[in-house]
Motif scaffolding. Structure first.
Motif, PDB file in Angstrom:
ATOM      1  N   HIS A   1      -9.909  -6.049   4.820  1.00 31.47           N
ATOM      2  CA  HIS A   1     -10.861  -4.970   5.056  1.00 31.47           C
ATOM      3  C   HIS A   1     -12.181  -5.224   4.331  1.00 31.47           C
ATOM      4  O   HIS A   1     -12.208  -5.908   3.305  1.00 31.47           O
ATOM      5  N   GLU A   2     -13.250  -4.615   4.858  1.00 31.24           N
ATOM      6  CA  GLU A   2     -14.524  -4.562   4.144  1.00 31.24           C
ATOM      7  C   GLU A   2     -14.708  -3.120   3.680  1.00 31.24           C
ATOM      8  O   GLU A   2     -14.573  -2.182   4.466  1.00 31.24           O
ATOM      9  N   MET A   3     -14.964  -2.970   2.386  1.00 33.95           N
ATOM     10  CA  MET A   3     -15.174  -1.641   1.818  1.00 33.95           C
ATOM     11  C   MET A   3     -16.665  -1.314   1.858  1.00 33.95           C
ATOM     12  O   MET A   3     -17.483  -2.058   1.334  1.00 33.95           O
TER      13      MET A   3
ATOM     14  N   TRP B   1      -8.053   4.689   4.339  1.00 36.44           N
ATOM     15  CA  TRP B   1      -8.563   4.061   3.123  1.00 36.44           C
ATOM     16  C   TRP B   1      -9.933   4.667   2.841  1.00 36.44           C
ATOM     17  O   TRP B   1     -10.963   4.147   3.235  1.00 36.44           O
ATOM     18  N   THR B   2      -9.935   5.788   2.145  1.00 39.70           N
ATOM     19  CA  THR B   2     -11.159   6.495   1.796  1.00 39.70           C
ATOM     20  C   THR B   2     -10.932   7.323   0.548  1.00 39.70           C
ATOM     21  O   THR B   2      -9.799   7.636   0.197  1.00 39.70           O
TER      22      THR B   2
ATOM     23  N   HIS C   1     -16.767  -1.346  12.817  1.00 40.22           N
ATOM     24  CA  HIS C   1     -17.288  -2.159  11.724  1.00 40.22           C
ATOM     25  C   HIS C   1     -18.700  -2.635  12.046  1.00 40.22           C
ATOM     26  O   HIS C   1     -19.614  -2.517  11.231  1.00 40.22           O
TER      27      HIS C   1
ATOM     28  N   SER D   1     -21.473  -3.199   0.341  1.00 41.59           N
ATOM     29  CA  SER D   1     -20.149  -3.422   0.913  1.00 41.59           C
ATOM     30  C   SER D   1     -19.518  -4.619   0.219  1.00 41.59           C
ATOM     31  O   SER D   1     -20.209  -5.492  -0.306  1.00 41.59           O
TER      32      SER D   1
ATOM     33  N   LEU E   1     -12.996  -7.583   1.076  1.00 46.86           N
ATOM     34  CA  LEU E   1     -11.859  -7.634   0.159  1.00 46.86           C
ATOM     35  C   LEU E   1     -10.717  -8.522   0.640  1.00 46.86           C
ATOM     36  O   LEU E   1      -9.811  -8.813  -0.127  1.00 46.86           O
TER      37      LEU E   1
ATOM     38  N   TYR F   1     -16.212   5.978  -0.176  1.00 52.08           N
ATOM     39  CA  TYR F   1     -16.027   4.674   0.454  1.00 52.08           C
ATOM     40  C   TYR F   1     -15.118   4.835   1.656  1.00 52.08           C
ATOM     41  O   TYR F   1     -14.340   5.791   1.754  1.00 52.08           O
TER      42      TYR F   1
ATOM     43  N   SER G   1     -12.786   1.789   4.031  1.00 56.01           N
ATOM     44  CA  SER G   1     -12.484   0.378   4.233  1.00 56.01           C
ATOM     45  C   SER G   1     -12.101   0.175   5.688  1.00 56.01           C
ATOM     46  O   SER G   1     -11.253   0.898   6.222  1.00 56.01           O
TER      47      SER G   1
ATOM     48  N   ARG H   1     -11.443  -2.841   8.886  1.00 57.72           N
ATOM     49  CA  ARG H   1     -11.206  -4.239   9.259  1.00 57.72           C
ATOM     50  C   ARG H   1     -12.424  -4.764  10.022  1.00 57.72           C
ATOM     51  O   ARG H   1     -12.906  -4.099  10.934  1.00 57.72           O
TER      52      ARG H   1
ATOM     53  N   THR I   1       0.839  -1.200   0.000  1.00 58.06           N
ATOM     54  CA  THR I   1       0.000   0.000   0.000  1.00 58.06           C
ATOM     55  C   THR I   1       0.872   1.247   0.000  1.00 58.06           C
ATOM     56  O   THR I   1       1.120   1.852   1.046  1.00 58.06           O
TER      57      THR I   1
END
Length: 186
Positions: free
Chosen positions: A131-133, A35-36, A57, A125, A128, A47, A49, A51, A10
């Protein structure tokens, strides 16, 4: 220019270290994510992302809503704290300098001290891997009126926004161009 090839990772920087508020006014939390971004213009969509093991979450899955609160250089300590402490055992709105205020369209609170609060409703959603986006419609944008001039034009450069790159935080600096300046007629 000589280059060294590393394994995939990343390395897309800088990123915005945003504080995402979620839950409800009665049961609120803040998680900091980098992560946006924006994924669509019409309708406006973004979006984040997260964990799946993070406390936030579950709150986002439960309500389907969240608020992206932009971070300034003055809020970097708060953003870092909200990113490393869990809401399972820490009330992050009890931190000095953070105030939960009711959003205009979603159940999640906004952070009053943030210059821009982006109210979001999850559309879908995608899990991935790590992470879940959460892909979300932007329902409302709240802007500190001190950043608006007499004509209502937003001057976001006055907010003192922060960025993160490779584990460090930075205050955004001087303007070096504007959209389309490379082809603009002189």
């Amino acid at each position: 220019m000589s280059k060294v090839t590393w394994k995939a990772g990343t390395m897309l920087y800088p990123l915005p270290p945003v504080m995402v508020s979620c839950g409800t006014m009665e049961r609120a939390n803040i998680i900091t994510v980098a992560w946006t971004g924006i994924v669509n213009s019409e309708p406006p969509m973004t979006y984040i992302s997260v964990r799946p093991e993070r406390f936030s979450h579950g709150l986002i899955k439960e309500t389907g809503e969240f608020v992206i609160n932009l971070t300034t250089d003055r809020l970097v300590w708060n953003a870092d704290f909200c990113g490393v402490k869990s809401g399972r055992d820490t009330n992050k709105f009890a931190l000095p300098g953070l105030t939960a205020v009711k959003a205009s369209a979603v159940s999640a609170p906004m952070i009053d001290e943030s210059p821009v609060n982006i109210e979001c409703r999850v559309e879908r959603s995608i899990l991935l891997g790590s992470h879940e986006m959460f892909i979300a419609k932007i329902i409302a944008v709240n802007v500190n009126e001190k950043l608006l001039d007499a004509k209502g034009v937003l001057h976001l450069e006055k907010a003192g926004l922060a960025a993160t790159a490779h584990g460090k935080y930075f205050a955004l600096g001087r303007q070096v161009g504007s959209f389309g300046y490379s082809v603009r007629k002189r």
